[in-house]
Motif scaffolding. Structure first.
Motif, PDB file in Angstrom:
ATOM      1  N   LYS A 181       0.835  -1.200   0.000  1.00  0.00           N
ATOM      2  CA  LYS A 181       0.000   0.000   0.000  1.00  0.00           C
ATOM      3  C   LYS A 181       0.873   1.255   0.000  1.00  0.00           C
ATOM      4  O   LYS A 181       2.091   1.200   0.134  1.00  0.00           O
ATOM      5  CB  LYS A 181      -0.916   0.002   1.229  1.00  0.00           C
ATOM      6  N   GLU A 182       0.192   2.411  -0.147  1.00  0.00           N
ATOM      7  CA  GLU A 182       0.908   3.688  -0.159  1.00  0.00           C
ATOM      8  C   GLU A 182       1.592   3.968   1.174  1.00  0.00           C
ATOM      9  O   GLU A 182       2.617   4.654   1.224  1.00  0.00           O
ATOM     10  CB  GLU A 182      -0.058   4.827  -0.494  1.00  0.00           C
ATOM     11  N   ASP A 183       0.981   3.486   2.267  1.00  0.00           N
ATOM     12  CA  ASP A 183       1.597   3.719   3.573  1.00  0.00           C
ATOM     13  C   ASP A 183       2.709   2.721   3.878  1.00  0.00           C
ATOM     14  O   ASP A 183       3.297   2.743   4.959  1.00  0.00           O
ATOM     15  CB  ASP A 183       0.535   3.675   4.669  1.00  0.00           C
ATOM     16  N   GLY A 184       2.998   1.810   2.923  1.00  0.00           N
ATOM     17  CA  GLY A 184       4.093   0.865   3.107  1.00  0.00           C
ATOM     18  C   GLY A 184       3.676  -0.464   3.695  1.00  0.00           C
ATOM     19  O   GLY A 184       4.504  -1.364   3.811  1.00  0.00           O
ATOM     20  N   SER A 185       2.404  -0.591   4.062  1.00  0.00           N
ATOM     21  CA  SER A 185       1.956  -1.857   4.642  1.00  0.00           C
ATOM     22  C   SER A 185       1.660  -2.869   3.548  1.00  0.00           C
ATOM     23  O   SER A 185       1.380  -2.504   2.401  1.00  0.00           O
ATOM     24  CB  SER A 185       0.696  -1.630   5.498  1.00  0.00           C
ATOM     25  N   TYR A 186       1.712  -4.178   3.928  1.00  0.00           N
ATOM     26  CA  TYR A 186       1.468  -5.248   2.974  1.00  0.00           C
ATOM     27  C   TYR A 186      -0.040  -5.461   2.801  1.00  0.00           C
ATOM     28  O   TYR A 186      -0.841  -5.239   3.719  1.00  0.00           O
ATOM     29  CB  TYR A 186       2.110  -6.557   3.436  1.00  0.00           C
ATOM     30  N   GLN A 187      -0.401  -5.904   1.581  1.00  0.00           N
ATOM     31  CA  GLN A 187      -1.790  -6.242   1.292  1.00  0.00           C
ATOM     32  C   GLN A 187      -1.805  -7.524   0.476  1.00  0.00           C
ATOM     33  O   GLN A 187      -1.182  -7.608  -0.580  1.00  0.00           O
ATOM     34  CB  GLN A 187      -2.471  -5.118   0.508  1.00  0.00           C
ATOM     35  N   ILE A 188      -2.527  -8.527   0.981  1.00  0.00           N
ATOM     36  CA  ILE A 188      -2.627  -9.801   0.277  1.00  0.00           C
ATOM     37  C   ILE A 188      -3.629  -9.641  -0.854  1.00  0.00           C
ATOM     38  O   ILE A 188      -4.796  -9.304  -0.623  1.00  0.00           O
ATOM     39  CB  ILE A 188      -3.055 -10.935   1.226  1.00  0.00           C
ATOM     40  N   VAL A 189      -3.176  -9.910  -2.067  1.00  0.00           N
ATOM     41  CA  VAL A 189      -4.050  -9.764  -3.236  1.00  0.00           C
ATOM     42  C   VAL A 189      -4.835 -11.045  -3.489  1.00  0.00           C
ATOM     43  O   VAL A 189      -6.054 -11.012  -3.637  1.00  0.00           O
ATOM     44  CB  VAL A 189      -3.214  -9.385  -4.477  1.00  0.00           C
ATOM     45  N   SER A 190      -4.142 -12.173  -3.491  1.00  0.00           N
ATOM     46  CA  SER A 190      -4.834 -13.440  -3.773  1.00  0.00           C
ATOM     47  C   SER A 190      -3.926 -14.607  -3.424  1.00  0.00           C
ATOM     48  O   SER A 190      -2.733 -14.426  -3.153  1.00  0.00           O
ATOM     49  CB  SER A 190      -5.254 -13.509  -5.255  1.00  0.00           C
ATOM     50  N   SER A 191      -4.553 -15.771  -3.446  1.00  0.00           N
ATOM     51  CA  SER A 191      -3.777 -17.007  -3.289  1.00  0.00           C
ATOM     52  C   SER A 191      -4.415 -18.068  -4.186  1.00  0.00           C
ATOM     53  O   SER A 191      -5.621 -18.075  -4.403  1.00  0.00           O
ATOM     54  CB  SER A 191      -3.782 -17.474  -1.822  1.00  0.00           C
ATOM     55  N   ASP A 192      -3.570 -18.966  -4.694  1.00  0.00           N
ATOM     56  CA  ASP A 192      -4.041 -20.028  -5.579  1.00  0.00           C
ATOM     57  C   ASP A 192      -3.297 -21.309  -5.234  1.00  0.00           C
ATOM     58  O   ASP A 192      -2.069 -21.383  -5.444  1.00  0.00           O
ATOM     59  CB  ASP A 192      -3.789 -19.644  -7.039  1.00  0.00           C
ATOM     60  N   PRO A 193      -3.998 -22.279  -4.641  1.00  0.00           N
ATOM     61  CA  PRO A 193      -5.433 -22.293  -4.336  1.00  0.00           C
ATOM     62  C   PRO A 193      -5.790 -21.345  -3.188  1.00  0.00           C
ATOM     63  O   PRO A 193      -4.920 -20.853  -2.483  1.00  0.00           O
ATOM     64  CB  PRO A 193      -5.693 -23.754  -3.966  1.00  0.00           C
ATOM     65  N   VAL A 194      -7.106 -21.123  -3.022  1.00  0.00           N
ATOM     66  CA  VAL A 194      -7.575 -20.154  -2.024  1.00  0.00           C
ATOM     67  C   VAL A 194      -7.406 -20.738  -0.630  1.00  0.00           C
ATOM     68  O   VAL A 194      -7.798 -21.880  -0.350  1.00  0.00           O
ATOM     69  CB  VAL A 194      -9.058 -19.794  -2.276  1.00  0.00           C
ATOM     70  N   LEU A 195      -6.807 -19.911   0.270  1.00  0.00           N
ATOM     71  CA  LEU A 195      -6.661 -20.273   1.675  1.00  0.00           C
ATOM     72  C   LEU A 195      -7.726 -19.550   2.476  1.00  0.00           C
ATOM     73  O   LEU A 195      -7.849 -18.330   2.412  1.00  0.00           O
ATOM     74  CB  LEU A 195      -5.269 -19.884   2.177  1.00  0.00           C
ATOM     75  N   LYS A 196      -8.526 -20.306   3.252  1.00  0.00           N
ATOM     76  CA  LYS A 196      -9.589 -19.689   4.042  1.00  0.00           C
ATOM     77  C   LYS A 196      -9.045 -18.787   5.142  1.00  0.00           C
ATOM     78  O   LYS A 196      -9.676 -17.812   5.534  1.00  0.00           O
ATOM     79  CB  LYS A 196     -10.474 -20.782   4.653  1.00  0.00           C
ATOM     80  N   CYS A 197      -7.871 -19.113   5.631  1.00  0.00           N
ATOM     81  CA  CYS A 197      -7.283 -18.352   6.734  1.00  0.00           C
ATOM     82  C   CYS A 197      -6.404 -17.203   6.233  1.00  0.00           C
ATOM     83  O   CYS A 197      -5.621 -16.630   7.018  1.00  0.00           O
ATOM     84  CB  CYS A 197      -6.470 -19.272   7.643  1.00  0.00           C
TER      85      CYS A 197
END
Length: 237
Positions: free
Chosen positions: A190-206
């Protein structure tokens, strides 16, 4: 006493009457002469007075015409002065408005300078943070590849929703039945430098829980290790 029948008496009387008549005529002539002189003098006086009045009237007319000319000039000058005063007032008003606009522009420029300085500070801070993170990632890359059997890629989003640079981590050797099968998690910053999870393959519920923990600890290696554990757990099911 002399008798009235005396012829001499009649002559004397006639002579006296004629003398008296001559005196009266003389007196009357003198009166006429005086009257004539007075009349002439009066006519000359009247004529002189009439000429003086005519001259005075002409002089007065010229004076009145001069006054009227001055009045017309004064009216025109007043009208011209009003126009000039109005023009000057509009000019002053325009200058004041321009000064106000100038002050507003200066304020906007100062505000933009302040915002630009703050933005520069943020960018420099983000640059330093991202540079440190990139350095740590580069150092950890070899470790991840050797111990976690993971490949790190840099991808660029083509749509507005995913625009920007992102990191894609590809895990292998997860499934015992297919060790070459790829398990992928994509992370953005992100702009503030924090991480953001976009996606996972396969999808993890947690994945949302792991993302919250990553944002709290800012420990990417631990996050990737936990993601690998979750992929292994998912593949063994």
């Amino acid at each position: 006493m002399t008798s009235i029948t005396d012829p001499n008496v009649s002559d004397v009387f006639a002579s006296a009457m004629e003398e008296n008549h001559n005196k009266q005529l003389k007196t009357f002539g003198e009166i006429i002469d005086v009257t004539t002189e007075l009349g002439q003098s009066h006519r000359q006086l009247v004529k002189s007075a009439h000429d003086s009045c005519l001259k005075k009237c002409k002089d007065d007319e010229m004076l009145f015409e001069t006054i009227r000319t001055f009045e017309r000039d004064l009216v025109q000058q007043n009208a011209s002065l009003k126009k000039k005063h109005h023009a000057i007032s509009e000019m002053i008003s325009g200058i004041q408005q321009k000064e106000m606009q100038k002050d507003k522009i200066i304020q906007k420029i100062e505000k933009l300078k302040q915002e630009q300085a703050k933005r520069k500070e943020v960018i420099e801070s983000q640059y330093k943070t991202n540079k440190n993170r990139l350095r740590n990632l580069q150092k950890a890359r070899v470790v991840f590849q050797d111990h976690l059997d993971m490949e790190m890629r840099t991808i660029f989003g083509k749509t507005q929703l995913v625009k920007g640079e992102k990191l894609q981590f590809v895990f292998r050797n997860i499934s015992p039945s297919d060790q070459d099968s790829a398990y992928i998690v994509t992370i953005g910053i992100k702009e503030d430098g924090s991480y953001q999870i976009v996606s996972s393959d396969p999808v993890l519920k947690c994945l949302s829980v792991l993302e919250s923990r990553l944002q709290e600890t800012n420990n990417l290696p631990a996050f990737l290790a936990n993601v690998r554990k979750e992929f292994i757990s998912l593949a063994s099911c």
